[in-house]
Design an enzyme around this catalytic site. Structure first.
Site, PDB file in Angstrom:
ATOM      1  N   ARG A 108      -6.824  47.208 -65.012  1.00 46.79           N
ATOM      2  CA  ARG A 108      -8.008  48.046 -64.272  1.00 46.79           C
ATOM      3  C   ARG A 108      -7.586  49.077 -65.755  1.00 46.79           C
ATOM      4  NH1 ARG A 108     -11.915  51.637 -60.773  1.00 46.79           N
ATOM      5  NH2 ARG A 108     -12.512  49.526 -60.441  1.00 46.79           N
ATOM      6  N   HIS A 135     -16.680  43.579 -65.178  1.00 54.14           N
ATOM      7  CA  HIS A 135     -16.090  43.621 -63.390  1.00 54.14           C
ATOM      8  C   HIS A 135     -16.409  42.450 -63.038  1.00 54.14           C
ATOM      9  CE1 HIS A 135     -14.354  45.627 -60.447  1.00 54.14           C
ATOM     10  NE2 HIS A 135     -15.816  46.645 -60.098  1.00 54.14           N
ATOM     11  N   GLN A 138     -16.114  42.382 -58.948  1.00 54.05           N
ATOM     12  CA  GLN A 138     -17.402  42.553 -58.245  1.00 54.05           C
ATOM     13  C   GLN A 138     -18.776  41.497 -58.421  1.00 54.05           C
ATOM     14  OE1 GLN A 138     -17.684  46.390 -57.514  1.00 54.05           O
ATOM     15  NE2 GLN A 138     -19.730  44.999 -56.561  1.00 54.05           N
ATOM     16  N   ASP A 241     -26.522  51.312 -60.918  1.00 52.23           N
ATOM     17  CA  ASP A 241     -24.759  51.732 -60.507  1.00 52.23           C
ATOM     18  C   ASP A 241     -25.127  52.857 -61.061  1.00 52.23           C
ATOM     19  OD1 ASP A 241     -21.796  51.985 -60.558  1.00 52.23           O
ATOM     20  OD2 ASP A 241     -22.011  50.942 -62.589  1.00 52.23           O
ATOM     21  N   CYS A 283     -22.490  48.647 -56.444  1.00 52.52           N
ATOM     22  CA  CYS A 283     -20.935  48.209 -56.757  1.00 52.52           C
ATOM     23  C   CYS A 283     -20.264  49.854 -56.080  1.00 52.52           C
ATOM     24  CB  CYS A 283     -20.802  48.200 -58.025  1.00 52.52           C
ATOM     25  SG  CYS A 283     -20.705  49.043 -58.495  1.00 52.52           S
ATOM     26  N   ARG A 310     -15.763  43.188 -51.564  1.00 52.38           N
ATOM     27  CA  ARG A 310     -15.397  43.090 -52.470  1.00 52.38           C
ATOM     28  C   ARG A 310     -13.405  42.138 -52.169  1.00 52.38           C
ATOM     29  NH1 ARG A 310     -15.418  45.676 -56.601  1.00 52.38           N
ATOM     30  NH2 ARG A 310     -13.009  45.043 -57.181  1.00 52.38           N
TER      31      ARG A 310
HETATM   32  N1   CP Z   1     -16.825  48.730 -56.952  1.00 49.41           N
HETATM   33  C1   CP Z   1     -16.132  49.764 -57.734  1.00 49.41           C
HETATM   34  O1   CP Z   1     -14.703  48.468 -58.522  1.00 49.41           O
HETATM   35  O2   CP Z   1     -15.374  50.170 -57.184  1.00 49.41           O
HETATM   36  P1   CP Z   1     -14.195  51.033 -57.243  1.00 49.41           P
HETATM   37  O3   CP Z   1     -13.872  51.760 -58.611  1.00 49.41           O
HETATM   38  O4   CP Z   1     -13.926  52.146 -56.259  1.00 49.41           O
HETATM   39  O5   CP Z   1     -13.099  50.106 -57.516  1.00 49.41           O
HETATM   40  N1  NVA Z   2     -19.646  51.374 -64.157  1.00 48.57           N
HETATM   41  C1  NVA Z   2     -18.716  52.202 -63.400  1.00 48.57           C
HETATM   42  C2  NVA Z   2     -18.459  50.668 -62.212  1.00 48.57           C
HETATM   43  C3  NVA Z   2     -17.666  51.596 -61.662  1.00 48.57           C
HETATM   44  C4  NVA Z   2     -16.621  50.800 -60.518  1.00 48.57           C
HETATM   45  C5  NVA Z   2     -17.506  52.355 -63.943  1.00 48.57           C
HETATM   46  O1  NVA Z   2     -17.058  51.784 -64.864  1.00 48.57           O
HETATM   47  O2  NVA Z   2     -17.443  53.788 -63.772  1.00 48.57           O
END
Ligand code: CP
Ligand code: NVA
Length: 328
Positions: A108, A135, A138, A241, A283, A310
């Site tokens: 990440r 992502h 997701q 989101d 998400c 997930r």
């Molecule tokens: N939806 C998602 O990726 O959540 P987190 O950021 O908590 O992993």
């Molecule tokens: N769009 C959000 C998604 C988190 C899972 C971010 O990038 O923070």
């Protein structure tokens, strides 16, 4: 030969994406019924999966750790203060070193080029666990959720039988949307996006999403507007989101102002003319500004099954990319 990585949904054929979602569904059913095959629960025995996270995470971290454990492997969580991920050491050095000792890297990151660079130099599969652009895990979970909520009436043996559904995305055009929209186009699901002026889909991303239609018999259509009601018209699924993604914290006030009127409420869904049986997805993590409690905790909400999915998406992706080496 170099391993196959999971960077974004755009790299998958419709059949490959379908098989990842179907495998997630199959594994979910089997494990829940108490008949997980030994081939599943031992497939990563003796193997370590490095989880390199430079941003916070609840779902991605927990689902990936739980999935690796379920497959009999060892998840090694490496947070931003644990390793030199692009700080004090090059991504090249990090990638070569970690991939020499593990069977997979799940990363990440901020800029998408960070995870792409890890992949470029890795001797093991790299799975994108969220970048500023994509992502994919997701999206696999989201399509499993849609597949469960809208069982195919046509009993189609190929694809996911979702042709003709419509998703309305109301909110920021972000990483979660870009992979979701790409999957919609590939799976014949129409996707309408409503974002305020200045927060729409950037041109290169629009091209990537619409190019997903190439070679697809009846691709989903992407449409864009600045008016939430227009996107919502006849939608089966309303999705949003956060308006403030990780890394955008300094723009908070500006964004709250720009997105005024975009909160998903029952009234907005009604005014927009969503389909009678419309469902809601997000998400997570969720903030009240983008969706009202009445929707988020209401009977149409799929958010908690979506979050649980997930886990099954992670199981499927690890099987596909690590156990089966990208032969989906
Ligand atoms: N939806 C998602 O990726 O959540 P987190 O950021 O908590 O992993
Ligand atoms: N769009 C959000 C998604 C988190 C899972 C971010 O990038 O923070």
């Amino acid at each position: 030969s170099s391993p196959r990585h999971l960077m974004s949904i755009s790299e998958l054929t419709p059949n490959e994406f379908t098989s990842l979602v179907r495998n997630a569904a199959t594994r979910k059913q089997a494990v829940k019924a108490g008949r997980a095959p030994t081939s599943l629960t031992t497939s990563l025995a003796g193997k370590t999966v490095a989880m390199m996270f430079s941003k916070r995470s609840t779902r991605t971290r927990v689902s990936t750790e739980a999935a690796v454990t379920m497959l009999g492997g060892h998840p090694m969580f490496l947070g931003k203060d644990d390793i030199q991920l692009g700080v004090n050491e090059s991504l090249y050095d990090t990638s070569v070193v970690i991939s020499s000792m593990t069977s997979c890297m799940v990363a990440r990151v901020g800029p998408h080029s960070d995870v792409a660079n890890l992949a470029k130099h890795s001797s093991v599969p790299v799975i994108n666990a969220l970048s500023d652009d994509f992502h994919p895990l997701q999206t696999i979970a989201d399509f499993l959720t849609i597949h469960e909520a809208f069982p195919s009436s046509k009993g189609s043996s190929s694809g996911l039988g979702l042709n003709g559904l419509k998703v309305a995305w109301v909110g920021d055009s972000n990483n979660v949307l870009f992979d979701l929209a790409t999957a919609c186009v590939k799976m014949g699901v129409d996707i309408a996006v409503a974002s305020p002026k200045g927060y729409g889909i950037p041109e290169p991303m629009r091209q990537l999403i619409t190019s997903a239609a190439k070679g697809v018999g009846s691709p989903g259509k992407l449409s864009e507007t600045t008016i939430p009601q227009d996107a919502i018209k006849d939608a089966d699924v309303l999705v949003t989101d956060t308006w403030i993604s990780m890394g955008q914290e300094s723009e908070k006030q500006k964004r709250l102002d720009a997105f005024a009127g975009y909160q998903i409420t029952n009234e907005l869904a009604k005014r927009g003319g969503a389909k009678e049986g419309w469902k809601f997805m997000h998400c997570l993590p969720r903030h009240a500004e983008e969706v009202a409690d009445e929707v988020f905790y209401g009977s149409r909400s799929l958010v908690f099954p979506e979050a649980e999915n997930r886990l099954w998406a992670a199981v499927s992706a690890l099987e596909g990319f690590v156990v089966n080496k990208g032969q989906l």
